[in-house]
Motif scaffolding. Sequence first.
Motif, PDB file in Angstrom:
ATOM      1  N   HIS A 139       3.866  64.223 -10.694  1.00 47.09           N
ATOM      2  CA  HIS A 139       3.962  62.933 -11.375  1.00 47.09           C
ATOM      3  C   HIS A 139       3.534  63.005 -12.832  1.00 47.09           C
ATOM      4  O   HIS A 139       4.139  62.360 -13.696  1.00 47.09           O
ATOM      5  CB  HIS A 139       3.129  61.890 -10.628  1.00 47.09           C
ATOM      6  N   TYR A 140       2.508  63.771 -13.138  1.00 53.12           N
ATOM      7  CA  TYR A 140       1.977  63.817 -14.508  1.00 53.12           C
ATOM      8  C   TYR A 140       2.356  65.112 -15.237  1.00 53.12           C
ATOM      9  O   TYR A 140       1.741  65.449 -16.254  1.00 53.12           O
ATOM     10  CB  TYR A 140       0.455  63.684 -14.486  1.00 53.12           C
ATOM     11  N   TRP A 141       3.331  65.837 -14.728  1.00 53.07           N
ATOM     12  CA  TRP A 141       3.664  67.129 -15.320  1.00 53.07           C
ATOM     13  C   TRP A 141       3.987  67.040 -16.814  1.00 53.07           C
ATOM     14  O   TRP A 141       3.556  67.880 -17.597  1.00 53.07           O
ATOM     15  CB  TRP A 141       4.835  67.753 -14.566  1.00 53.07           C
ATOM     16  N   LEU A 142       4.758  66.053 -17.216  1.00 52.98           N
ATOM     17  CA  LEU A 142       5.186  65.956 -18.613  1.00 52.98           C
ATOM     18  C   LEU A 142       4.135  65.310 -19.513  1.00 52.98           C
ATOM     19  O   LEU A 142       4.411  65.040 -20.683  1.00 52.98           O
ATOM     20  CB  LEU A 142       6.511  65.186 -18.705  1.00 52.98           C
ATOM     21  N   SER A 143       2.941  65.109 -18.979  1.00 51.58           N
ATOM     22  CA  SER A 143       1.859  64.552 -19.807  1.00 51.58           C
ATOM     23  C   SER A 143       1.429  65.520 -20.896  1.00 51.58           C
ATOM     24  O   SER A 143       0.708  65.133 -21.822  1.00 51.58           O
ATOM     25  CB  SER A 143       0.655  64.194 -18.929  1.00 51.58           C
ATOM     26  N   PHE A 144       1.871  66.784 -20.833  1.00 52.74           N
ATOM     27  CA  PHE A 144       1.515  67.738 -21.879  1.00 52.74           C
ATOM     28  C   PHE A 144       1.995  67.279 -23.252  1.00 52.74           C
ATOM     29  O   PHE A 144       1.462  67.704 -24.286  1.00 52.74           O
ATOM     30  CB  PHE A 144       2.064  69.138 -21.565  1.00 52.74           C
ATOM     31  N   ALA A 145       2.998  66.393 -23.280  1.00 47.67           N
ATOM     32  CA  ALA A 145       3.501  65.884 -24.557  1.00 47.67           C
ATOM     33  C   ALA A 145       2.421  65.124 -25.322  1.00 47.67           C
ATOM     34  O   ALA A 145       2.487  65.009 -26.555  1.00 47.67           O
ATOM     35  CB  ALA A 145       4.712  64.983 -24.326  1.00 47.67           C
ATOM     36  N   ASP A 146       1.401  64.628 -24.613  1.00 45.94           N
ATOM     37  CA  ASP A 146       0.327  63.888 -25.277  1.00 45.94           C
ATOM     38  C   ASP A 146      -0.527  64.779 -26.168  1.00 45.94           C
ATOM     39  O   ASP A 146      -1.301  64.280 -26.989  1.00 45.94           O
ATOM     40  CB  ASP A 146      -0.559  63.190 -24.241  1.00 45.94           C
ATOM     41  N   LEU A 147      -0.394  66.098 -26.020  1.00 42.26           N
ATOM     42  CA  LEU A 147      -1.091  67.013 -26.919  1.00 42.26           C
ATOM     43  C   LEU A 147      -0.420  67.073 -28.287  1.00 42.26           C
ATOM     44  O   LEU A 147      -0.961  67.668 -29.220  1.00 42.26           O
ATOM     45  CB  LEU A 147      -1.140  68.421 -26.309  1.00 42.26           C
ATOM     46  N   LEU A 148       0.752  66.468 -28.389  1.00 44.24           N
ATOM     47  CA  LEU A 148       1.452  66.413 -29.673  1.00 44.24           C
ATOM     48  C   LEU A 148       1.235  65.064 -30.358  1.00 44.24           C
ATOM     49  O   LEU A 148       2.058  64.636 -31.168  1.00 44.24           O
ATOM     50  CB  LEU A 148       2.953  66.665 -29.462  1.00 44.24           C
ATOM     51  N   ARG A 149       0.152  64.406 -30.019  1.00 39.87           N
ATOM     52  CA  ARG A 149      -0.213  63.152 -30.667  1.00 39.87           C
ATOM     53  C   ARG A 149      -1.509  63.361 -31.450  1.00 39.87           C
ATOM     54  O   ARG A 149      -2.294  64.272 -31.178  1.00 39.87           O
ATOM     55  CB  ARG A 149      -0.393  62.031 -29.645  1.00 39.87           C
ATOM     56  N   ASP A 150      -1.717  62.514 -32.428  1.00 35.86           N
ATOM     57  CA  ASP A 150      -2.952  62.539 -33.204  1.00 35.86           C
ATOM     58  C   ASP A 150      -3.465  61.110 -33.362  1.00 35.86           C
ATOM     59  O   ASP A 150      -2.860  60.324 -34.094  1.00 35.86           O
ATOM     60  CB  ASP A 150      -2.701  63.179 -34.578  1.00 35.86           C
ATOM     61  N   PRO A 151      -4.541  60.766 -32.641  1.00 37.60           N
ATOM     62  CA  PRO A 151      -5.330  61.628 -31.752  1.00 37.60           C
ATOM     63  C   PRO A 151      -4.632  61.883 -30.420  1.00 37.60           C
ATOM     64  O   PRO A 151      -3.711  61.170 -30.049  1.00 37.60           O
ATOM     65  CB  PRO A 151      -6.612  60.815 -31.548  1.00 37.60           C
ATOM     66  N   VAL A 152      -5.119  62.911 -29.719  1.00 34.57           N
ATOM     67  CA  VAL A 152      -4.537  63.271 -28.426  1.00 34.57           C
ATOM     68  C   VAL A 152      -4.848  62.188 -27.399  1.00 34.57           C
ATOM     69  O   VAL A 152      -5.968  61.672 -27.340  1.00 34.57           O
ATOM     70  CB  VAL A 152      -5.100  64.627 -27.949  1.00 34.57           C
ATOM     71  N   TYR A 153      -3.835  61.829 -26.593  1.00 38.32           N
ATOM     72  CA  TYR A 153      -4.044  60.904 -25.486  1.00 38.32           C
ATOM     73  C   TYR A 153      -4.479  61.720 -24.271  1.00 38.32           C
ATOM     74  O   TYR A 153      -3.684  62.462 -23.699  1.00 38.32           O
ATOM     75  CB  TYR A 153      -2.757  60.147 -25.153  1.00 38.32           C
ATOM     76  N   TRP A 154      -5.726  61.572 -23.857  1.00 40.54           N
ATOM     77  CA  TRP A 154      -6.273  62.427 -22.809  1.00 40.54           C
ATOM     78  C   TRP A 154      -6.123  61.841 -21.406  1.00 40.54           C
ATOM     79  O   TRP A 154      -6.269  62.566 -20.418  1.00 40.54           O
ATOM     80  CB  TRP A 154      -7.759  62.688 -23.079  1.00 40.54           C
TER      81      TRP A 154
END
Length: 292
Positions: free
Chosen positions: A245-260
């Motif tokens: 379900h949360y596999w594509l949450s890695f895209a949040d590492l491309l935000r500033d600030p990161v959405y954890w």
Amino acid sequence: MSQAEAVRRPASAMWQLSLFRSEIALVFRRWRTLVLLGVLAAVPVLVGIAVKIETGGGRDGSFGEHGGAGPAFVSQVTNNGLFLVFASLAATLPFFLPMAIGVIAGDSIAGETASGTLRYLLVAPAGRTRLLLAKFATTMVFCVAATLVVAVSALLVGALLFPLGEVTLISGTTVSFGEGLVRALAIAGVVAASLVGIAAVGLFVSTLTGSGIAAMATTVGLLITVQILDQFPQLHAVQPYLFPHYWLSFADLLRDPVYWDQLWRNLALQGLYAGVFGSAAWARFTSRDVTA
């Protein structure tokens, strides 16, 4: 501590390390493993070539007729080849990467049973628990290796076909290429960790049967089934507990600030699956008659 115990402990540690090295060598020398890694390495090549051909007519960094309407990150690849890493991981994570992990995990115990080598492994002073841990650790190493194969292949292809430079994040912030590489490495780590759940499920399935093919097919079948269930809005109440379900949450590492938030939920969910199905695999394997 007696002298005998002091001697026994280093010997036991050396045996465990030797068992782990043996499992690593066994997995990575198989043609099946090399083929899986080759297929994973080919995906970024195909994606990169497709983007290059599609944008070769002078379109301004867009992909397809509707520009940014293409798959996630693809529309940014022509501006910066580093985005091919993110696009390739997003393309392989829903099926190709977990399928490869399912094959390796599903065959880990069942394959040994089918070939008749499991009983001989248990004659050695490894113990069932240590052997199971070695199998799971080897699968984890394959998770990392498979993810890095995709990432490195994508980085090389991106550098050959597209320009490299500063990275514009999803939030609009521009960071240096070096920071972009660090974020790409972090994303690869998150993707590898996201595969822990399917690895634990595959290991458990592998303890239920003596056929490697049946275990691999069952694991991949479960993967497909869960992926389908994760698409139905009517099942929204249970979807947060499905391992992809949360596999594509890695895209949040491309935000500033990161959405954890979703990143932590993903890692916690994978840990939960590892705990539940790892324990089930241990309970089954330690009580199963495999030497008869």
